[in-house]
Design a protein around this motif. Structure first.
Motif, PDB file in Angstrom:
ATOM      1  N   VAL A   1      16.508  -2.010 -45.635  1.00  0.00           N
ATOM      2  CA  VAL A   1      16.029  -3.375 -45.805  1.00  0.00           C
ATOM      3  C   VAL A   1      17.225  -4.262 -46.131  1.00  0.00           C
ATOM      4  CG1 VAL A   1      14.495  -4.879 -47.124  1.00  0.00           C
ATOM      5  CG2 VAL A   1      13.824  -2.499 -46.685  1.00  0.00           C
ATOM      6  N   VAL A   2      17.339  -5.368 -45.413  1.00  0.00           N
ATOM      7  CA  VAL A   2      18.422  -6.326 -45.646  1.00  0.00           C
ATOM      8  C   VAL A   2      17.815  -7.592 -46.230  1.00  0.00           C
ATOM      9  CG1 VAL A   2      20.332  -7.624 -44.624  1.00  0.00           C
ATOM     10  CG2 VAL A   2      19.694  -5.379 -43.687  1.00  0.00           C
ATOM     11  N   MET A   3      18.367  -8.028 -47.353  1.00  0.00           N
ATOM     12  CA  MET A   3      17.906  -9.244 -48.028  1.00  0.00           C
ATOM     13  C   MET A   3      19.070 -10.199 -48.210  1.00  0.00           C
ATOM     14  SD  MET A   3      15.570  -7.668 -51.112  1.00  0.00           S
ATOM     15  CE  MET A   3      16.915  -6.702 -51.793  1.00  0.00           C
ATOM     16  N   ASP A   4      18.741 -11.468 -48.418  1.00  0.00           N
ATOM     17  CA  ASP A   4      19.771 -12.424 -48.809  1.00  0.00           C
ATOM     18  C   ASP A   4      19.864 -12.428 -50.329  1.00  0.00           C
ATOM     19  OD1 ASP A   4      17.653 -14.003 -49.760  1.00  0.00           O
ATOM     20  OD2 ASP A   4      17.782 -15.439 -48.113  1.00  0.00           O
TER      21      ASP A   4
ATOM     22  N   GLY B   1      18.881 -14.450 -52.346  1.00  0.00           N
ATOM     23  CA  GLY B   1      17.655 -14.967 -52.949  1.00  0.00           C
ATOM     24  C   GLY B   1      16.536 -13.936 -52.987  1.00  0.00           C
ATOM     25  N   GLY B   2      16.781 -12.751 -52.406  1.00  0.00           N
ATOM     26  CA  GLY B   2      15.770 -11.704 -52.391  1.00  0.00           C
ATOM     27  C   GLY B   2      14.825 -11.788 -51.199  1.00  0.00           C
ATOM     28  N   ASN B   3      15.093 -12.693 -50.272  1.00  0.00           N
ATOM     29  CA  ASN B   3      14.265 -12.821 -49.074  1.00  0.00           C
ATOM     30  C   ASN B   3      14.647 -11.744 -48.062  1.00  0.00           C
ATOM     31  OD1 ASN B   3      13.046 -15.370 -49.943  1.00  0.00           O
ATOM     32  ND2 ASN B   3      15.112 -16.169 -49.656  1.00  0.00           N
ATOM     33  N   VAL B   4      13.672 -11.048 -47.515  1.00  0.00           N
ATOM     34  CA  VAL B   4      13.944 -10.008 -46.531  1.00  0.00           C
ATOM     35  C   VAL B   4      14.338 -10.661 -45.213  1.00  0.00           C
ATOM     36  CG1 VAL B   4      12.964  -8.087 -45.229  1.00  0.00           C
ATOM     37  CG2 VAL B   4      12.394  -8.346 -47.643  1.00  0.00           C
ATOM     38  N   LEU B   5      15.517 -10.279 -44.723  1.00  0.00           N
ATOM     39  CA  LEU B   5      16.039 -10.812 -43.464  1.00  0.00           C
ATOM     40  C   LEU B   5      15.716  -9.892 -42.293  1.00  0.00           C
ATOM     41  CD1 LEU B   5      19.590 -11.862 -44.744  1.00  0.00           C
ATOM     42  CD2 LEU B   5      17.553 -13.312 -44.501  1.00  0.00           C
ATOM     43  N   GLY B   6      15.619  -8.590 -42.578  1.00  0.00           N
ATOM     44  CA  GLY B   6      15.348  -7.618 -41.527  1.00  0.00           C
ATOM     45  C   GLY B   6      15.193  -6.240 -42.115  1.00  0.00           C
ATOM     46  N   GLU B   7      14.583  -5.355 -41.340  1.00  0.00           N
ATOM     47  CA  GLU B   7      14.445  -3.968 -41.782  1.00  0.00           C
ATOM     48  C   GLU B   7      14.375  -3.042 -40.584  1.00  0.00           C
ATOM     49  OE1 GLU B   7      10.161  -3.084 -43.159  1.00  0.00           O
ATOM     50  OE2 GLU B   7      10.535  -5.182 -43.693  1.00  0.00           O
ATOM     51  N   ARG B   8      14.812  -1.840 -40.806  1.00  0.00           N
ATOM     52  CA  ARG B   8      14.762  -0.774 -39.798  1.00  0.00           C
ATOM     53  C   ARG B   8      14.139   0.449 -40.446  1.00  0.00           C
ATOM     54  NH1 ARG B   8      17.286  -1.114 -35.051  1.00  0.00           N
ATOM     55  NH2 ARG B   8      18.884  -2.688 -34.875  1.00  0.00           N
ATOM     56  N   VAL B   9      13.222   1.054 -39.727  1.00  0.00           N
ATOM     57  CA  VAL B   9      12.615   2.299 -40.179  1.00  0.00           C
ATOM     58  C   VAL B   9      13.006   3.369 -39.173  1.00  0.00           C
ATOM     59  CG1 VAL B   9      10.456   3.522 -40.656  1.00  0.00           C
ATOM     60  CG2 VAL B   9      10.709   1.122 -41.311  1.00  0.00           C
ATOM     61  N   GLY B  10      13.418   4.520 -39.677  1.00  0.00           N
ATOM     62  CA  GLY B  10      13.875   5.595 -38.808  1.00  0.00           C
ATOM     63  C   GLY B  10      15.369   5.523 -38.617  1.00  0.00           C
ATOM     64  N   TYR B  11      15.859   6.301 -37.679  1.00  0.00           N
ATOM     65  CA  TYR B  11      17.287   6.337 -37.404  1.00  0.00           C
ATOM     66  C   TYR B  11      17.535   5.921 -35.971  1.00  0.00           C
ATOM     67  CZ  TYR B  11      21.884   8.214 -36.329  1.00  0.00           C
ATOM     68  OH  TYR B  11      23.183   8.334 -35.909  1.00  0.00           O
ATOM     69  N   SER B  12      18.388   4.942 -35.778  1.00  0.00           N
ATOM     70  CA  SER B  12      18.800   4.505 -34.441  1.00  0.00           C
ATOM     71  C   SER B  12      20.203   5.021 -34.202  1.00  0.00           C
ATOM     72  CB  SER B  12      18.806   2.977 -34.359  1.00  0.00           C
ATOM     73  OG  SER B  12      17.527   2.469 -34.618  1.00  0.00           O
ATOM     74  N   GLU B  13      20.410   5.669 -33.100  1.00  0.00           N
ATOM     75  CA  GLU B  13      21.702   6.278 -32.797  1.00  0.00           C
ATOM     76  C   GLU B  13      22.703   5.231 -32.322  1.00  0.00           C
ATOM     77  OE1 GLU B  13      21.258   9.647 -30.253  1.00  0.00           O
ATOM     78  OE2 GLU B  13      19.746  10.545 -31.533  1.00  0.00           O
ATOM     79  N   MET B  14      23.033   4.302 -33.197  1.00  0.00           N
ATOM     80  CA  MET B  14      23.990   3.264 -32.829  1.00  0.00           C
ATOM     81  C   MET B  14      25.256   3.351 -33.667  1.00  0.00           C
ATOM     82  SD  MET B  14      21.907  -0.047 -34.129  1.00  0.00           S
ATOM     83  CE  MET B  14      21.342  -0.257 -35.790  1.00  0.00           C
ATOM     84  N   GLY B  15      25.350   4.356 -34.525  1.00  0.00           N
ATOM     85  CA  GLY B  15      26.550   4.565 -35.315  1.00  0.00           C
ATOM     86  C   GLY B  15      26.757   3.516 -36.389  1.00  0.00           C
ATOM     87  N   ALA B  16      27.793   3.750 -37.176  1.00  0.00           N
ATOM     88  CA  ALA B  16      28.092   2.851 -38.293  1.00  0.00           C
ATOM     89  C   ALA B  16      28.384   1.436 -37.806  1.00  0.00           C
ATOM     90  CB  ALA B  16      29.257   3.399 -39.101  1.00  0.00           C
ATOM     91  N   LYS B  17      29.127   1.330 -36.701  1.00  0.00           N
ATOM     92  CA  LYS B  17      29.466   0.007 -36.171  1.00  0.00           C
ATOM     93  C   LYS B  17      28.202  -0.748 -35.765  1.00  0.00           C
ATOM     94  CE  LYS B  17      32.363  -2.164 -32.629  1.00  0.00           C
ATOM     95  NZ  LYS B  17      32.986  -3.190 -33.381  1.00  0.00           N
ATOM     96  N   GLY B  18      27.268  -0.070 -35.143  1.00  0.00           N
ATOM     97  CA  GLY B  18      26.021  -0.707 -34.731  1.00  0.00           C
ATOM     98  C   GLY B  18      25.205  -1.191 -35.917  1.00  0.00           C
ATOM     99  N   TYR B  19      25.118  -0.373 -36.959  1.00  0.00           N
ATOM    100  CA  TYR B  19      24.384  -0.796 -38.160  1.00  0.00           C
ATOM    101  C   TYR B  19      25.085  -1.973 -38.823  1.00  0.00           C
ATOM    102  CZ  TYR B  19      20.757   2.771 -38.324  1.00  0.00           C
ATOM    103  OH  TYR B  19      19.645   3.529 -38.060  1.00  0.00           O
ATOM    104  N   GLN B  20      26.403  -1.918 -38.877  1.00  0.00           N
ATOM    105  CA  GLN B  20      27.160  -3.015 -39.477  1.00  0.00           C
ATOM    106  C   GLN B  20      26.927  -4.309 -38.696  1.00  0.00           C
ATOM    107  OE1 GLN B  20      31.340  -2.202 -40.090  1.00  0.00           O
ATOM    108  NE2 GLN B  20      31.850  -4.370 -40.107  1.00  0.00           N
ATOM    109  N   GLU B  21      26.983  -4.248 -37.376  1.00  0.00           N
ATOM    110  CA  GLU B  21      26.752  -5.436 -36.559  1.00  0.00           C
ATOM    111  C   GLU B  21      25.335  -5.964 -36.745  1.00  0.00           C
ATOM    112  OE1 GLU B  21      27.830  -4.044 -32.672  1.00  0.00           O
ATOM    113  OE2 GLU B  21      29.989  -4.361 -33.033  1.00  0.00           O
TER     114      GLU B  21
END
Length: 147
Positions: free
Chosen positions: A117-120, A122-142
């Motif tokens: 879960v990514v928040m700003d 202020g505690g507002n949820v900006l996005g979330e991912r459930v499970g694992y996406s095979e995009m590597g560390a760079k993909g998650y960082q982006e």
């Protein structure tokens, strides 16, 4: 009966008012206190994103993959220490889901693990991912940076 109705309406008005001001007395708990701590850390450090990872690395194959392919990489560790506030909550096998960890599952309405879960600040949820996406560390960082 009229007096009871007035008391009931007054209670609803107070509840609505507190909710509107984000002071709802019936929410919160340990999750909100933990999130407040993370928000404070974000403000003090000047970072604008908070990433919370809910995982079960001792029993969940997707959690193990995410940990090995993303979280434990040098690239992610540098990103997490430099650009974001990053907190991991690991739900070990057989561990109860009460207290803080249970509150977090409820707060974020988690459907499965791992959940990121990514928040700003202020505690507002900006996005979330459930499970694992095979995009590597760079993909998650982006993904985090794009939010």
């Amino acid at each position: 009966m009229g007096q009871l109705l007035k008391i009931g309406l007054f209670g609803v008005a107070v509840y609505w008012g507190l909710s509107w001001m984000d002071l709802n007395p019936f929410t919160g708990g340990e999750a909100e206190a933990a999130i407040d701590d993370l928000r404070h850390e974000a403000v003090v450090s000047g970072r604008d994103k908070i990433v919370v990872l809910l995982t079960g690395t001792s029993w969940c194959p997707y959690c193990v993959d995410l940990d090995r392919e993303v979280i434990q990489t040098l690239s992610w560790r540098q990103f997490a220490s430099r650009d974001i506030i990053f907190e991991i909550y690991d739900y070990a096998a057989g561990e109860g889901r009460s207290g803080l960890k249970g509150d977090l599952l409820e707060r974020f309405d988690v459907a499965g693990l791992p959940a990121m879960v990514v928040m700003d600040e202020g505690g507002n949820v900006l996005g979330e991912r459930v499970g694992y996406s095979e995009m590597g560390a760079k993909g998650y960082q982006e993904w985090v940076e794009s939010l």
